[in-house]
Design an enzyme around this catalytic site. Structure first.
Site, mmCIF file in Angstrom:
data_model
loop_
_atom_site.group_PDB
_atom_site.id
_atom_site.type_symbol
_atom_site.label_atom_id
_atom_site.label_comp_id
_atom_site.label_asym_id
_atom_site.label_seq_id
_atom_site.Cartn_x
_atom_site.Cartn_y
_atom_site.Cartn_z
ATOM 1 N N ARG A 71 14.887 -58.733 12.807
ATOM 2 C CA ARG A 71 14.305 -58.921 14.143
ATOM 3 C C ARG A 71 14.457 -57.671 14.992
ATOM 4 N NH1 ARG A 71 17.762 -63.264 13.361
ATOM 5 N NH2 ARG A 71 15.951 -64.577 13.122
ATOM 6 N N LYS A 98 21.335 -74.488 22.697
ATOM 7 C CA LYS A 98 19.922 -74.543 23.084
ATOM 8 C C LYS A 98 19.341 -75.939 22.894
ATOM 9 C CE LYS A 98 19.605 -69.794 21.347
ATOM 10 N NZ LYS A 98 19.101 -68.976 20.231
ATOM 11 N N PRO A 148 13.043 -69.955 24.503
ATOM 12 C CA PRO A 148 14.025 -70.563 25.412
ATOM 13 C C PRO A 148 15.449 -70.404 24.880
ATOM 14 C CG PRO A 148 12.231 -72.082 24.876
ATOM 15 C CD PRO A 148 12.141 -70.949 23.917
ATOM 16 N N GLU A 149 16.286 -69.759 25.661
ATOM 17 C CA GLU A 149 17.697 -69.593 25.319
ATOM 18 C C GLU A 149 18.495 -70.380 26.353
ATOM 19 O OE1 GLU A 149 18.589 -65.393 24.605
ATOM 20 O OE2 GLU A 149 16.508 -65.017 24.094
#
Length: 267
Positions: A257, A59, A2-3
């Site tokens: 990442r 967030k 979730p951003e």
DNA sequence: AATCGTTCCTGATAGC
DNA sequence: TGCTATCAGGAACGAT
């Protein structure tokens, strides 16, 4: 993951649903999520108050209570907030009208705080500009870029510069702006800064309209997926052709990442 | 001081 | 087929 678009989608609907409701009970099946205070009993004792507002910072989702306390929730990777829900919930908020909010979190990275002041949460008091606010202008972005000496990718992910962007949107934004993830912040020219600015606004707005991206576990408070993943053009699109040049979308590693980019368009 | 690499966590899946 | 190893990523933490 979730951003900003996902947390904001949750916030908007949650707010209208629970505003002015009184919290009657707080049930915890897994205490790992309770970061401050850590005691389940202290949470249960202090959380019984009325919901005054539901806000968002970066967030972080914040439930403002009438007693002055704030329930601050960070969903991290796999946190889910469902209106209603079942017995499998890790945390459950029960309101006096018997409606409930359920919290699920497969990877157990989520964080719950019950505090008087947001400043008690380390990252929350350091959050940078909200890119969806009117106050976030090209000048603001330009100044932030000058202050840092890092790669564009790392800059956009750093919550202390701009808040709310995670790995999905950083890849989509950089591709849309035709900017290399490896580009040093201080070397980005004025016209590129302008393009980056419009890409940040456009991608986040479109994602918000589509109610977020459900690539992994994200669901809205009704348990429904968001639709923005259908509009992704680079994230998870390794090997597919770029829409603007003959190259294929590449996948690489940056700051441990996954990055997705077009080697032709994002030089 | 700021930046970079490693760690936490668990379910899904690649690979032998 | 069945097991193990690797990967996913937000942000704290430690090292440089």
């Amino acid at each position: 993951m979730p951003e900003l678009p996902e947390v904001e989608t949750i916030r908007r609907e949650l707010r209208s649903l629970i505003l002015n409701k009184k919290i009657k009970d707080f049930q915890v099946k897994d205490s790992i999520f309770l970061k401050k205070p850590k005691s389940k009993a202290v949470w249960r004792k202090n959380i019984t108050s009325k919901v005054k507002d539901v806000t968002r910072q970066g967030k972080f989702l914040i439930i403002q209570l009438s007693n002055g306390l704030k329930v601050v929730i960070h969903l991290r990777m796999t946190g889910q907030i469902i209106y209603g829900g079942d017995d499998g919930a890790k945390i459950k908020i029960v309101f006096s009208d018997s409606s409930t909010l359920s919290y699920y979190d497969k990877r157990r990275f989520g964080e719950w705080y019950l505090v008087k002041n947001e400043k008690e949460i380390p990252l929350l008091c350091l959050l940078g500009a909200d890119p969806t606010e009117e106050s976030f202008t090209i000048d603001v972005l330009s100044n932030l870029l000058q202050k840092r000496n890092t790669k564009a990718y790392d800059f956009l992910l750093d919550q202390r510069s701009i808040s709310g962007i995670g790995n999905i949107y950083v890849n989509e934004i950089l591709y849309n702006a035709k900017l290399s993830p490896f580009r040093k912040t201080r070397e980005i020219k004025a016209d590129e800064i302008e393009q980056l600015y419009y890409s940040i606004r456009e991608i986040l707005n479109k994602a918000l309209k589509a109610r977020g991206s459900s690539v992994d576990t994200y669901l809205d408070i009704w348990g429904n997926p968001g639709k923005y993943a259908y509009q992704h053009v680079v994230y998870g699109k390794e090997g597919e052709f770029c829409a603007y040049c003959p190259n294929k979308i590449m996948r690489g590693k940056l700051s441990s990442r996954s990055i997705y980019f077009c080697p032709g368009c994002q030089q």
